[in-house]
Design an enzyme around this catalytic site. Sequence first.
Site, mmCIF file in Angstrom:
data_model
loop_
_atom_site.group_PDB
_atom_site.id
_atom_site.type_symbol
_atom_site.label_atom_id
_atom_site.label_comp_id
_atom_site.label_asym_id
_atom_site.label_seq_id
_atom_site.Cartn_x
_atom_site.Cartn_y
_atom_site.Cartn_z
ATOM 1 N N LYS A 71 -50.474 53.037 -11.837
ATOM 2 C CA LYS A 71 -51.308 53.320 -10.661
ATOM 3 C C LYS A 71 -51.413 54.812 -10.371
ATOM 4 O O LYS A 71 -52.090 55.226 -9.436
ATOM 5 C CB LYS A 71 -50.699 52.632 -9.430
ATOM 6 C CG LYS A 71 -50.811 51.118 -9.457
ATOM 7 C CD LYS A 71 -50.469 50.503 -8.113
ATOM 8 C CE LYS A 71 -48.986 50.440 -7.889
ATOM 9 N NZ LYS A 71 -48.630 49.670 -6.667
ATOM 10 N N LYS A 115 -48.912 56.592 -9.300
ATOM 11 C CA LYS A 115 -48.132 56.808 -8.080
ATOM 12 C C LYS A 115 -46.712 57.207 -8.461
ATOM 13 O O LYS A 115 -46.061 56.495 -9.229
ATOM 14 C CB LYS A 115 -48.099 55.476 -7.313
ATOM 15 C CG LYS A 115 -47.735 55.572 -5.867
ATOM 16 C CD LYS A 115 -47.992 54.210 -5.195
ATOM 17 C CE LYS A 115 -47.922 54.321 -3.687
ATOM 18 N NZ LYS A 115 -48.303 53.082 -3.015
#
Length: 130
Positions: A44, A46
């Site tokens: 993602k 992240k």
Amino acid sequence: MTRIITYGTFDTFHWAHMLLLQRARAMGDWLGVGLSTDAFNAIKGKQTCLPYEQRKQILSGVKYVDLIFPENNWQQKRDDILKYHADIFVMGDDWRGKFDDLNDICQVVYLPRTPDICSTEIKKILSKTK
Ligand code: CTP
């Protein structure tokens, strides 16, 4: 017995996380949390402050949480809902509409997001104090 399921990263665990879990658990009798793994976060884009095991340890101490299981990918939610016999799928309303396709197997509920707090902001503050 009403079973609730939710997902998240829960990095730098904060008040809004606690409120989300409290409200989710209050909708039923059991709450399972899909906690995103470090590998999934990498997909993602992240980067977390805390690795999976530490985020899991913190979540384990929250009295509203009955089970923590790893979230490895975007596709697993349908299987998890069936596996854990979840009646209600809960997410904060930053995800509104994103998981409506799960409505055929459970109720999908988006709870209002708590204003003015998130992991991203906490990480920014932490990086300034280093
Ligand atoms: N959440 C919330 N209110 C906030 C922050 C998070 O209700 N202010 C909810 C999210 O909607 C989600 C759950 O908490 O259902 C876990 O969110 P997560 O993405 O792990 O936390 P954030 O603080 O939003 O992290 P980030 O800043 O990385 O997006």
